[in-house]
Structure formats: C-alpha cells, structure tokens
Design a protein around this motif. Structure first.
Motif, PDB file in Angstrom:
ATOM      1  N   LEU A  73       9.295  10.509 -11.674  1.00 59.19           N
ATOM      2  CA  LEU A  73       9.691   9.322  -9.655  1.00 59.19           C
ATOM      3  C   LEU A  73       9.167   8.096 -10.467  1.00 59.19           C
ATOM      4  CD1 LEU A  73       8.861  12.128  -8.002  1.00 59.19           C
ATOM      5  CD2 LEU A  73      10.914  11.699  -8.814  1.00 59.19           C
ATOM      6  N   ILE A  74      10.342   7.225 -10.370  1.00 57.05           N
ATOM      7  CA  ILE A  74       9.424   5.534 -10.165  1.00 57.05           C
ATOM      8  C   ILE A  74       9.901   5.131  -8.910  1.00 57.05           C
ATOM      9  CG2 ILE A  74       9.474   3.465 -11.456  1.00 57.05           C
ATOM     10  CD1 ILE A  74      10.730   5.600 -13.916  1.00 57.05           C
ATOM     11  N   PHE A  75       8.731   4.939  -7.748  1.00 58.08           N
ATOM     12  CA  PHE A  75       9.853   4.266  -7.055  1.00 58.08           C
ATOM     13  C   PHE A  75       9.861   2.506  -6.844  1.00 58.08           C
ATOM     14  CE2 PHE A  75       7.120   8.358  -5.959  1.00 58.08           C
ATOM     15  CZ  PHE A  75       8.388   9.157  -4.674  1.00 58.08           C
ATOM     16  N   ARG A  76      10.494   1.907  -5.898  1.00 52.42           N
ATOM     17  CA  ARG A  76      10.572   0.831  -5.942  1.00 52.42           C
ATOM     18  C   ARG A  76      11.500  -0.070  -4.701  1.00 52.42           C
ATOM     19  NH1 ARG A  76       8.994   0.197  -9.908  1.00 52.42           N
ATOM     20  NH2 ARG A  76       9.893   0.535 -12.371  1.00 52.42           N
ATOM     21  N   PHE A  77      10.866  -1.001  -4.165  1.00 59.46           N
ATOM     22  CA  PHE A  77      10.786  -1.613  -3.086  1.00 59.46           C
ATOM     23  C   PHE A  77      12.782  -1.491  -2.297  1.00 59.46           C
ATOM     24  CE2 PHE A  77      11.476  -5.092  -0.249  1.00 59.46           C
ATOM     25  CZ  PHE A  77      11.136  -4.160   1.469  1.00 59.46           C
ATOM     26  N   ASP A  78      13.156  -1.225  -1.443  1.00 61.68           N
ATOM     27  CA  ASP A  78      14.267  -1.724  -1.275  1.00 61.68           C
ATOM     28  C   ASP A  78      14.756  -3.016  -0.418  1.00 61.68           C
ATOM     29  OD1 ASP A  78      17.339  -2.114  -1.242  1.00 61.68           O
ATOM     30  OD2 ASP A  78      17.257   0.039  -0.629  1.00 61.68           O
ATOM     31  N   GLU A 120       0.724  -1.260   0.036  1.00 64.18           N
ATOM     32  CA  GLU A 120       0.080  -0.156  -0.542  1.00 64.18           C
ATOM     33  C   GLU A 120       0.732   0.958   0.196  1.00 64.18           C
ATOM     34  OE1 GLU A 120      -2.987  -0.426   3.125  1.00 64.18           O
ATOM     35  OE2 GLU A 120      -4.116  -1.785   1.932  1.00 64.18           O
ATOM     36  N   ALA A 121       2.069   1.494   0.424  1.00 62.07           N
ATOM     37  CA  ALA A 121       2.956   2.410   0.215  1.00 62.07           C
ATOM     38  C   ALA A 121       3.671   2.980  -0.417  1.00 62.07           C
ATOM     39  CB  ALA A 121       3.929   2.392   1.579  1.00 62.07           C
ATOM     40  N   LEU A 122       3.537   1.736  -1.401  1.00 62.92           N
ATOM     41  CA  LEU A 122       4.843   1.569  -2.326  1.00 62.92           C
ATOM     42  C   LEU A 122       3.308   2.354  -3.749  1.00 62.92           C
ATOM     43  CD1 LEU A 122       6.482  -1.108  -2.951  1.00 62.92           C
ATOM     44  CD2 LEU A 122       7.466   1.182  -3.092  1.00 62.92           C
ATOM     45  N   GLU A 123       2.421   1.837  -3.617  1.00 60.58           N
ATOM     46  CA  GLU A 123       0.825   2.388  -3.941  1.00 60.58           C
ATOM     47  C   GLU A 123       0.804   3.801  -3.704  1.00 60.58           C
ATOM     48  OE1 GLU A 123      -2.585   0.344  -4.058  1.00 60.58           O
ATOM     49  OE2 GLU A 123      -1.048  -1.744  -4.513  1.00 60.58           O
ATOM     50  N   GLY A 124       1.068   4.333  -2.504  1.00 64.17           N
ATOM     51  CA  GLY A 124       0.585   5.586  -2.191  1.00 64.17           C
ATOM     52  C   GLY A 124       1.498   6.201  -2.726  1.00 64.17           C
ATOM     53  N   LEU A 125       3.268   5.853  -2.800  1.00 68.60           N
ATOM     54  CA  LEU A 125       4.447   6.591  -3.136  1.00 68.60           C
ATOM     55  C   LEU A 125       3.578   7.086  -4.852  1.00 68.60           C
ATOM     56  CD1 LEU A 125       7.089   4.985  -1.397  1.00 68.60           C
ATOM     57  CD2 LEU A 125       6.595   7.644  -0.924  1.00 68.60           C
ATOM     58  N   GLN A 126       3.319   6.026  -5.409  1.00 71.70           N
ATOM     59  CA  GLN A 126       3.460   6.404  -7.030  1.00 71.70           C
ATOM     60  C   GLN A 126       1.987   6.768  -7.152  1.00 71.70           C
ATOM     61  OE1 GLN A 126       6.096   4.294  -8.636  1.00 71.70           O
ATOM     62  NE2 GLN A 126       5.792   5.989  -9.933  1.00 71.70           N
ATOM     63  N   HIS A 127       1.133   7.148  -6.548  1.00 70.18           N
ATOM     64  CA  HIS A 127       0.190   8.057  -6.462  1.00 70.18           C
ATOM     65  C   HIS A 127       0.742   9.212  -5.941  1.00 70.18           C
ATOM     66  CE1 HIS A 127      -3.591   9.521  -5.607  1.00 70.18           C
ATOM     67  NE2 HIS A 127      -4.228   8.878  -6.739  1.00 70.18           N
ATOM     68  N   SER A 128       1.399   9.542  -5.655  1.00 66.52           N
ATOM     69  CA  SER A 128       1.568  11.063  -5.396  1.00 66.52           C
ATOM     70  C   SER A 128       3.088  10.991  -5.476  1.00 66.52           C
ATOM     71  CB  SER A 128       2.333  10.503  -3.749  1.00 66.52           C
ATOM     72  OG  SER A 128       1.313  10.630  -2.933  1.00 66.52           O
ATOM     73  N   ALA A 129       3.648  10.774  -6.525  1.00 68.27           N
ATOM     74  CA  ALA A 129       4.449  10.986  -7.494  1.00 68.27           C
ATOM     75  C   ALA A 129       4.361  12.216  -8.470  1.00 68.27           C
ATOM     76  CB  ALA A 129       4.987  10.319  -8.678  1.00 68.27           C
ATOM     77  N   PRO A 130       3.107  12.406  -8.965  1.00 70.86           N
ATOM     78  CA  PRO A 130       3.006  13.605  -9.910  1.00 70.86           C
ATOM     79  C   PRO A 130       2.951  14.811  -9.244  1.00 70.86           C
ATOM     80  CG  PRO A 130       1.033  12.465 -10.299  1.00 70.86           C
ATOM     81  CD  PRO A 130       1.917  11.394  -9.428  1.00 70.86           C
TER      82      PRO A 130
END
Length: 123
Positions: free
Chosen positions: A91-96, A63-73
């Motif tokens: 911006l492209i978010f990936r889990f580390d 959910e956090a990754l989805e939220g981050l990708q949703h917040s990217a714009p």
C-alpha cells in the motif's frame, strides 16, 4: 483496465475504508476527515496506490498521510487475513486534492452568483 483490476480496486477501497474507520488507532489519522477516494493497483497486483482526501489544515493533512503510511504494514496484515487473494498488494498512500478542488470551485460559483444577484438587484 481489466475487470480483475477494477474488482480488486473496489475491494481494496471498501476494506481499507472499513479498517480506517474501525481498526486504525493512530491519532494522526483521526484528525480531520480522511476519506479513501480511489485505489489503483498495478497490473501485476503488487502495488496499490491509495488516494485519500483530507479535510483539515495542511499540517493535519501531512500528519494524516504520515500516519497512514506508518499504518500501511498493519493494514496490509489485516487485508491478508480478510481477503482471499494470493498476494495482497503493498500500500502506498497519496493525497487526492479533488474534493478540495471541488469545494473551492463550488465556493467560487457561489461567489459569482452572489455578485450577479447583487448587480441584478441594483440595476
């Protein structure tokens, strides 16, 4: 990696960390602990892969990754206003998993030390 991309990586990491802390209101991002571990911009500075770690459950991480990708714009717009770059990268978010992997290794080392300590006391 050139000095320019290294500077841009660090600048983006610092600005995104500040934005996540103070500006992003998405509740999915607020669950657990989200940390930006690294940013890697492409050589042409058009894309930036943002690596994040998350302490929480697998569902919260997703959910956090989805939220981050949703917040990217939103984050991109804010970076455009804050930075003096001609083009701010997409911006492209990936889990580390490195922090989780490190915590797991520390736990295993602790277990081995505890087992050895018990075996040494018994002998």
């Amino acid at each position: 990696m050139s000095m320019r991309t290294t500077r841009v990586n660090e600048l983006l990491r610092a600005e995104l960390a500040e934005l996540l802390l103070r500006e992003v209101k998405d509740p999915r991002v607020g669950r657990g602990l989200v940390t930006i571990t690294e940013v890697q911009v492409s050589p042409d500075l058009r894309r930036a892969v943002v690596y994040v770690s998350h302490l929480g459950t697998d569902e919260e991480r997703r959910e956090a990754l989805e939220g981050l990708q949703h917040s990217a714009p939103f984050l991109h717009r804010e970076l455009v206003h804050r930075l003096t770059m001609r083009n701010v990268p997409e911006l492209i978010f990936r889990f580390d998993p490195s922090i989780e992997r490190g915590a797991r290794l520390a736990e295993l080392i602790h277990q081995v030390r505890a087992e050895r300590g018990e075996a040494d006391e018994g002998d």
